[in-house]
Scaffold this motif. Structure first.
Motif, mmCIF file in Angstrom:
data_model
loop_
_atom_site.group_PDB
_atom_site.id
_atom_site.type_symbol
_atom_site.label_atom_id
_atom_site.label_comp_id
_atom_site.label_asym_id
_atom_site.label_seq_id
_atom_site.Cartn_x
_atom_site.Cartn_y
_atom_site.Cartn_z
ATOM 1 N N VAL A 104 2.934 2.878 -3.232
ATOM 2 C CA VAL A 104 1.635 2.259 -3.522
ATOM 3 C C VAL A 104 0.556 3.096 -2.845
ATOM 4 C CG1 VAL A 104 0.205 0.202 -3.198
ATOM 5 C CG2 VAL A 104 2.659 -0.029 -3.667
ATOM 6 N N CYS A 105 -0.381 3.621 -3.641
ATOM 7 C CA CYS A 105 -1.444 4.465 -3.077
ATOM 8 C C CYS A 105 -2.291 3.642 -2.108
ATOM 9 C CB CYS A 105 -2.320 5.017 -4.193
ATOM 10 S SG CYS A 105 -3.703 5.978 -3.557
ATOM 11 N N PRO A 106 -2.509 4.174 -0.889
ATOM 12 C CA PRO A 106 -3.296 3.412 0.087
ATOM 13 C C PRO A 106 -4.786 3.349 -0.254
ATOM 14 C CG PRO A 106 -2.584 5.506 1.015
ATOM 15 C CD PRO A 106 -1.943 5.400 -0.327
ATOM 16 N N HIS A 107 -5.191 4.064 -1.328
ATOM 17 C CA HIS A 107 -6.601 3.942 -1.730
ATOM 18 C C HIS A 107 -6.785 2.629 -2.469
ATOM 19 C CE1 HIS A 107 -10.109 5.163 -4.504
ATOM 20 N NE2 HIS A 107 -10.584 4.709 -3.369
ATOM 21 N N LEU A 108 -6.392 2.574 -3.754
ATOM 22 C CA LEU A 108 -6.582 1.334 -4.512
ATOM 23 C C LEU A 108 -5.299 0.817 -5.153
ATOM 24 C CD1 LEU A 108 -10.063 1.985 -6.189
ATOM 25 C CD2 LEU A 108 -9.553 0.698 -4.113
ATOM 26 N N GLY A 109 -4.159 1.372 -4.752
ATOM 27 C CA GLY A 109 -2.895 0.767 -5.158
ATOM 28 C C GLY A 109 -2.228 1.341 -6.383
ATOM 29 N N CYS A 110 -2.702 2.470 -6.927
ATOM 30 C CA CYS A 110 -1.990 3.081 -8.057
ATOM 31 C C CYS A 110 -0.615 3.575 -7.590
ATOM 32 C CB CYS A 110 -2.778 4.272 -8.610
ATOM 33 S SG CYS A 110 -4.249 3.786 -9.523
ATOM 34 N N ALA A 111 0.246 3.872 -8.553
ATOM 35 C CA ALA A 111 1.584 4.359 -8.210
ATOM 36 C C ALA A 111 1.521 5.850 -7.894
ATOM 37 C CB ALA A 111 2.533 4.098 -9.367
ATOM 38 N N LEU A 122 1.200 12.903 -5.211
ATOM 39 C CA LEU A 122 -0.097 12.912 -5.876
ATOM 40 C C LEU A 122 -0.358 11.547 -6.492
ATOM 41 C CD1 LEU A 122 -2.526 14.564 -7.181
ATOM 42 C CD2 LEU A 122 -1.034 14.796 -9.176
ATOM 43 N N CYS A 123 -1.590 11.073 -6.324
ATOM 44 C CA CYS A 123 -1.986 9.835 -7.001
ATOM 45 C C CYS A 123 -2.795 10.215 -8.236
ATOM 46 C CB CYS A 123 -2.812 8.949 -6.076
ATOM 47 S SG CYS A 123 -3.348 7.457 -6.938
ATOM 48 N N PRO A 124 -2.351 9.798 -9.407
ATOM 49 C CA PRO A 124 -3.035 10.221 -10.638
ATOM 50 C C PRO A 124 -4.392 9.541 -10.839
ATOM 51 C CG PRO A 124 -1.298 8.653 -11.150
ATOM 52 C CD PRO A 124 -1.203 8.923 -9.678
ATOM 53 N N CYS A 125 -4.676 8.491 -10.098
ATOM 54 C CA CYS A 125 -5.927 7.753 -10.356
ATOM 55 C C CYS A 125 -7.155 8.506 -9.870
ATOM 56 C CB CYS A 125 -5.848 6.365 -9.733
ATOM 57 S SG CYS A 125 -4.653 5.318 -10.579
ATOM 58 N N HIS A 126 -7.111 8.978 -8.601
ATOM 59 C CA HIS A 126 -8.293 9.679 -8.076
ATOM 60 C C HIS A 126 -7.889 10.947 -7.330
ATOM 61 C CE1 HIS A 126 -9.230 5.261 -8.161
ATOM 62 N NE2 HIS A 126 -10.177 5.734 -8.942
ATOM 63 N N ASN A 127 -6.696 11.447 -7.664
ATOM 64 C CA ASN A 127 -6.253 12.763 -7.178
ATOM 65 C C ASN A 127 -6.079 12.908 -5.668
ATOM 66 O OD1 ASN A 127 -6.050 13.799 -9.774
ATOM 67 N ND2 ASN A 127 -8.258 14.217 -9.828
ATOM 68 N N SER A 128 -5.824 11.858 -4.953
ATOM 69 C CA SER A 128 -5.461 12.037 -3.547
ATOM 70 C C SER A 128 -4.094 12.707 -3.493
ATOM 71 C CB SER A 128 -5.408 10.684 -2.821
ATOM 72 O OG SER A 128 -6.697 10.149 -2.690
ATOM 73 N N THR A 129 -3.906 13.537 -2.482
ATOM 74 C CA THR A 129 -2.664 14.306 -2.366
ATOM 75 C C THR A 129 -2.114 14.175 -0.951
ATOM 76 O OG1 THR A 129 -3.598 15.883 -3.928
ATOM 77 C CG2 THR A 129 -1.681 16.619 -2.727
ATOM 78 N N GLY A 141 -8.979 13.707 -2.246
ATOM 79 C CA GLY A 141 -9.269 12.460 -2.957
ATOM 80 C C GLY A 141 -9.747 11.429 -1.963
ATOM 81 N N PRO A 142 -10.000 10.219 -2.441
ATOM 82 C CA PRO A 142 -10.611 9.207 -1.559
ATOM 83 C C PRO A 142 -9.655 8.460 -0.619
ATOM 84 C CG PRO A 142 -10.378 8.367 -3.787
ATOM 85 C CD PRO A 142 -9.882 9.769 -3.817
ATOM 86 N N ALA A 143 -8.343 8.660 -0.745
ATOM 87 C CA ALA A 143 -7.431 7.934 0.158
ATOM 88 C C ALA A 143 -7.738 8.313 1.607
ATOM 89 C CB ALA A 143 -5.982 8.249 -0.180
HETATM 90 S S1 FES Z 1 -5.846 4.765 -6.283
HETATM 91 FE FE1 FES Z 1 -4.891 6.510 -5.507
HETATM 92 S S2 FES Z 1 -6.476 7.871 -5.068
HETATM 93 FE FE2 FES Z 1 -7.474 6.110 -5.833
#
Ligand code: FES
Length: 176
Positions: A104-111, A122-129, A141-143
């Motif tokens: 679970v991405c610690p930014h907004l919860g995407c996979a 890599l999070c595909p939602c906002h490109n945090s790596t 990215g924003p994470a």
């Molecule tokens: S939800 Fe993963 S970077 Fe935004």
């Protein structure tokens, strides 16, 4: 004749008490239905370790392997549901140790996925790596934090993971 008013008074009181008692008997369940589930825990996320199968399925030194975390039972105030997908986790086994990271991405919860070629998460939602070990790669990215580690143990040759959902979009790690 003198006791006539007394008898009437007694009958009045007795009838009133009987009526009041009956009213309570009828009203109590209705009232309980109206206020339920006030004060009760409405959704229970399992706190007990979840069995993920034999540890042998993880080869020592193999890349991260994604598994779905499925709770055998989840209860809320009204129902009991079985085999509920809580989320995903990335697992790997290095020598004598097994590690688990929340997918679970610690930014907004995407996979969060793992890029085998780049050897990074890599999070595909906002490109945090994140690096291969789960450390946040700055300015991608924003994470705001590393991937969240999850408690995992090996018991009688089986993997047992404790699912924890953390607050999103915070720099510090706090259970949600
Ligand atoms: S939800 Fe993963 S970077 Fe935004």
């Amino acid at each position: 004749m003198a006791d006539e008013p007394d008898r009437r008074g007694f009958l009045k009181v007795a009838t009133g008490m009987l009526g009041g008692g009956l009213g309570l008997v009828i009203a109590a369940p209705a009232l309980r239905m109206c206020v339920a589930p006030t004060g009760a825990e409405t959704v229970t996320t399992p706190h007990d370790p979840i069995d993920l199968g034999l540890v042998e399925q993880l080869k020592v030194g193999a890349p991260w392997h994604r598994v779905a975390i499925i709770a055998p039972v989840v209860k809320d105030a009204w129902t009991t549901a079985r085999d509920i997908v809580l989320g995903g986790a990335w697992l790997r086994r290095t020598d004598a140790k097994v590690e688990a990271l929340s997918a679970v991405c610690p930014h907004l919860g995407c996979a969060v996925g793992f890029d085998e070629t780049a050897k990074s998460f890599l999070c595909p939602c906002h490109n945090s790596t994140w690096s291969e070990s789960g450390g946040l790669v700055a300015n991608t990215g924003p994470a705001q934090r590393d991937l969240d580690p999850l408690p995992i143990e090996v018991h009688d040759g089986r993997l047992r993971l404790t699912w924890v959902r953390y607050k999103l979009d915070t720099a510090t790690r706090e259970p949600a």
